[in-house]
Design an enzyme around this catalytic site. Structure first.
Site, PDB file in Angstrom:
ATOM      1  CB  SER A  65      63.061  57.712  -4.253  1.00  0.00           C
ATOM      2  OG  SER A  65      62.038  58.704  -4.309  1.00  0.00           O
ATOM      3  N   GLY A  66      62.096  56.067  -6.583  1.00  0.00           N
ATOM      4  CA  GLY A  66      60.931  55.713  -7.373  1.00  0.00           C
ATOM      5  C   GLY A  66      61.109  55.831  -8.870  1.00  0.00           C
ATOM      6  N   GLY A  68      61.600  58.435 -10.793  1.00  0.00           N
ATOM      7  CA  GLY A  68      62.707  59.282 -11.231  1.00  0.00           C
ATOM      8  C   GLY A  68      64.029  58.554 -11.222  1.00  0.00           C
ATOM      9  CG  LEU A 110      60.092  70.809  -7.592  1.00  0.00           C
ATOM     10  CD1 LEU A 110      59.395  69.510  -8.003  1.00  0.00           C
ATOM     11  CD2 LEU A 110      60.348  71.687  -8.807  1.00  0.00           C
ATOM     12  CE1 TYR A 208      44.917  70.342  -0.018  1.00  0.00           C
ATOM     13  CE2 TYR A 208      44.650  69.395   2.181  1.00  0.00           C
ATOM     14  CZ  TYR A 208      45.311  69.435   0.954  1.00  0.00           C
ATOM     15  OH  TYR A 208      46.350  68.571   0.710  1.00  0.00           O
TER      16      TYR A 208
END
Length: 331
Positions: A65-66, A68, A110, A208
């Site tokens: 998508s996008g 890539g 990933l 965080y």
């Protein structure tokens, strides 16, 4: 150095708002580096027009998508063999089957180092030099802290797994006559912690903040490319990082809580995926950049990044050495 808030980063309502958040940056070493006539609105097909990529092998993570997908489509259309990875084979195959040209779908999750290794082993088994490694895939600002291998998720997905991929594929990159590593960074690097990389808080347990950790990971992408360029200066391999712009893709799904509506009007100051992909594709294949390494690009031209960290070679070296230690059992 002003940081971008979540609302500013994802929902800028006008070009004026964008320009106030992201000032014009001075071009880096314009007396030495080639400049293009491309710019903000350049479409990716304009960048590859007339370029022959036959016999070139290019790996793009996040092909489904996008940015890539647009990068894969444009590069395959000019004859490149594009290895497109996605989190599962269905996504990778659908994307690869959707473009004309020579493509090979592969799985690369990933968040899983074993999946990265398996993907790299398959790339190596093709017995071809690797001309371009485009580390495109990424995530942005999960609302809650998530950990993999005892590390915060964005650091793992956006930086560390791509670092592992580079290390595993180094021999194939070195076999190419001229190879390029294109690391997708972001203007979000400006949201990194005050110290740049929180080496004592890579797990996020000392606090965080979604966009702070996103900024840290995007700073890491740029520092990775900078240190890679330093280490392999004078070799057949170059490395540069890219800010694609504010692009209307599903990268912001963690913030919005839903996928992007492809029929929604484009906000002013945002780019289409094709426009966003133009910079990374330009850095990957334009002949003028054959020996250009260690720079940060925006709108198809090198720019001088702001802030104290993007050009910090000591920080880049420490990040590289820390990353090597974190993945030592997987290389």
């Amino acid at each position: 150095m002003k940081q971008l808030t979540r609302r500013e980063f994802t929902s800028c309502s006008s070009a004026l708002a964008i320009s106030s958040l992201i000032p014009n940056l001075a071009l880096a070493n314009t007396d030495k580096l080639p400049l293009s006539n491309f710019g903000f609105a350049t479409e990716v097909d304009e960048v590859v027009a007339g370029i022959n990529l036959q016999n070139k092998t290019i790996l793009i993570t996040g092909c489904n998508s996008g940015l890539g997908f647009e990068s894969m489509r444009a590069l395959a259309s000019r004859g490149a063999h594009v290895i497109g990875t996605a989190r599962n084979m269905q996504k990778a195959r659908i994307a690869c089957d959707s473009v004309q040209g020579n493509t090979t779908p592969m799985v690369c999750e990933l968040t899983n180092f074993d999946s990265v290794i398996e993907c790299c082993d398959k790339v190596i088994s093709l017995n071809k030099p690797l001309d371009v490694l485009m580390t495109n895939a990424g995530i942005m600002a999960p609302r809650q802290l998530e950990q993999f291998y005892g590390l915060e998720k964005q650091f793992v997905v956006n930086h560390l797994s791509h670092f592992l991929m580079f290390k595993r594929l180094l021999s194939r990159l070195q076999e190419a006559e001229h190879s390029r590593v294109v690391a997708l960074s972001s203007i979000g690097y400006r949201n990194a912690p005050a110290e740049g990389i929180q080496f004592d808080n890579l797990n996020g347990e000392k606090g965080y903040k979604p966009f702070t950790f996103y900024g840290q990971s995007k700073l890491a992408n740029a520092l990775f490319a900078r240190e890679l360029a330093r280490r392999y200066k004078g070799s057949n391999m170059t490395a540069n990082s890219v800010h694609p712009g504010l692009v209307a893709t599903n990268l912001g799904r963690y913030v919005s809580g839903k996928p992007k509506d492809p029929n929604a009007p484009l906000r002013k100051g945002f780019k289409t995926p094709s426009q966003g992909a133009s910079s990374q594709v330009y850095v990957a294949v334009d002949a003028r950049l054959k020996d250009v390494s260690g720079y940060y690009f925006e709108d198809c031209n090198p720019v001088e990044p702001s802030g104290p960290h993007m050009l910090n070679d000591d920080l880049a070296l420490k990040l590289w050495e820390t990353s090597e230690e974190l993945i030592r059992d997987y290389v």
